[in-house]
Scaffold this active site. Structure first.
Site, short mmCIF file in Angstrom:
data_model
loop_
_atom_site.label_atom_id
_atom_site.label_comp_id
_atom_site.label_asym_id
_atom_site.label_seq_id
_atom_site.Cartn_x
_atom_site.Cartn_y
_atom_site.Cartn_z
N LYS A 54 0.85 -1.20 -0.13
CA LYS A 54 0.03 0.04 0.00
C LYS A 54 0.78 1.15 -0.03
O LYS A 54 0.51 2.24 -0.92
CB LYS A 54 -1.06 -0.05 1.34
CG LYS A 54 -2.09 -1.00 1.18
CD LYS A 54 -2.92 -1.16 2.53
CE LYS A 54 -3.78 -2.45 2.24
NZ LYS A 54 -4.34 -3.11 3.52
N GLN A 98 -4.68 -1.48 9.51
CA GLN A 98 -4.60 -2.89 9.02
C GLN A 98 -5.22 -3.89 9.99
O GLN A 98 -5.01 -3.93 11.21
CB GLN A 98 -3.04 -3.18 8.57
CG GLN A 98 -2.92 -4.48 7.75
CD GLN A 98 -3.57 -4.48 6.49
OE1 GLN A 98 -3.61 -3.56 5.87
NE2 GLN A 98 -4.01 -5.91 6.11
N ASP A 121 -11.07 2.86 3.85
CA ASP A 121 -11.50 1.27 3.97
C ASP A 121 -12.95 0.86 3.61
O ASP A 121 -13.19 0.06 3.46
CB ASP A 121 -11.14 0.87 5.35
CG ASP A 121 -9.92 -0.22 5.25
OD1 ASP A 121 -9.49 -0.78 4.03
OD2 ASP A 121 -8.93 -0.24 6.02
N1 GUN Z 1 -7.14 -6.95 6.29
C1 GUN Z 1 -7.34 -7.58 5.16
N2 GUN Z 1 -8.16 -6.91 3.98
C2 GUN Z 1 -7.95 -5.68 4.75
C3 GUN Z 1 -8.49 -4.48 3.85
O1 GUN Z 1 -9.02 -4.45 3.02
N3 GUN Z 1 -8.11 -3.27 5.00
C4 GUN Z 1 -7.73 -3.47 6.13
N4 GUN Z 1 -7.57 -2.21 6.63
N5 GUN Z 1 -7.16 -4.62 6.53
C5 GUN Z 1 -7.37 -5.84 5.98
#
Ligand code: GUN
Length: 295
Positions: A54, A98, A121
């Site tokens: 990311k 995350q 998100d």
């Molecule tokens: N963990 C797995 N997929 C995601 C996601 O799309 N966003 C976040 N913040 N954590 C994750």
């Protein structure tokens, strides 16, 4: 039938090129630079990879990014204080915590603390509610990526029988809701299967479009699908590592066998994964535009 391979990596590249142009224009015309912060608590190796990807993508596209790597024993209070500070920071348009978080942290309390305007998100209850009534500000990244893959691959969703395997808040529930909206790239009849579904194959064999987010390798085998199905495999299962330390990944679908019956299928890796990160960037750009009164 041998399936068309839906290469998310290629579609993601195309969308990223569009975003890069938009970001350059925002800077040039409005002096607006979208800002994203990623927060990782603990040292889960898969999460470290995702957060690294990311951050790298943000840099490639011209998004300002900050990253916080917090120790596993970070307290709820300290994490909430950081979120509060970032909510007030004008350089930051998007806040990504995350998941999963360590067990001693109340995940919902953290997600609710993020300003809905910075919730790139799309996990805040306000944004989930807006999605459900068909008025979203931010669509959650993986479901949005799946929908874009379907649209950009020319898959007809209107009137289609869609079966979703998995009921997580991150993928299963939101993609099911998105595809039943009275909208383009949606308008489907949607069934959700989960770990307590009595006869999974009964449902999956009826699917025109099968979306699998079960979190289990080989959850879907060739006998569980009909000829001509479109398969979107959201699974990322680590089978091991190569001698060079690279992760060996597979999805939730028995790809080699199912591709012989499907009309189209996403590979793992290179399918849904690259789309998720791209949609995060798209949401960050949208957040910056909303904050600047440009959307
Ligand atoms: N963990 C797995 N997929 C995601 C996601 O799309 N966003 C976040 N913040 N954590 C994750």
């Amino acid at each position: 039938m041998t399936a068309q391979i839906i290469r998310g990596a290629d579609v993601a590249k195309q969308i990223r090129a569009e975003l890069k142009e938009e970001i350059a224009e925002l800077k040039e015309k409005h002096n607006v630079v979208p800002g994203l912060v990623t927060i990782l608590v603990g040292a889960d190796p898969a999460s470290q990879v995702y957060v690294g990807q990311k951050e790298k993508t943000a840099g490639d596209l011209g998004v300002y990014s900050e990253r916080y790597d917090l120790p596993e024993d970070t307290s709820q209070e300290d994490l909430m204080a950081l979120v509060d500070r970032l909510n007030k920071d004008p350089k930051i348009n998007g806040i990504l915590v995350q998941l999963p978080l360590p067990k001693h942290i109340d995940e919902n309390e953290v997600l609710i603390a993020i300003d809905p305007k910075k919730d790139v998100d799309g996990f805040h209850p306000v944004n989930i509610g807006k999605l459900m009534i068909g008025e979203p500000d931010y669509l959650p990244c993986t479901p949005h990526g799946i929908q874009q893959l379907l649209i950009r691959s020319g898959v007809q969703t209107e009137g289609a029988e869609v079966v979703v395997v998995g009921r997580s808040n991150i993928v299963g529930k939101p993609i099911a809701n998105m595809l039943l909206q009275k909208k383009e790239g949606a308008n489907a009849t949607v069934t959700i299967c989960h770990t307590r579904t009595k006869d999974m194959a009964f449902h999956t064999r009826r699917a025109d479009i099968l979306i699998v987010a079960a979190g289990k390798a080989n959850a879907i085998t060739a006998d569980m699908v009909k000829e001509g199905v479109v398969v979107i495999d959201v699974g990322v299962n680590q089978l091991g590592t190569t001698a060079e330390g690279k992760r060996i990944l597979c999805g939730d679908v028995d790809f080699d066998a199912v591709k012989e019956k499907a009309s189209a299928i996403t590979p793992v890796p290179g399918g849904v994964g690259p789309m998720t990160i791209t949609m995060l960037m798209l949401n960050t750009v949208r957040a910056a535009k909303l904050a600047a009164g440009l959307a």
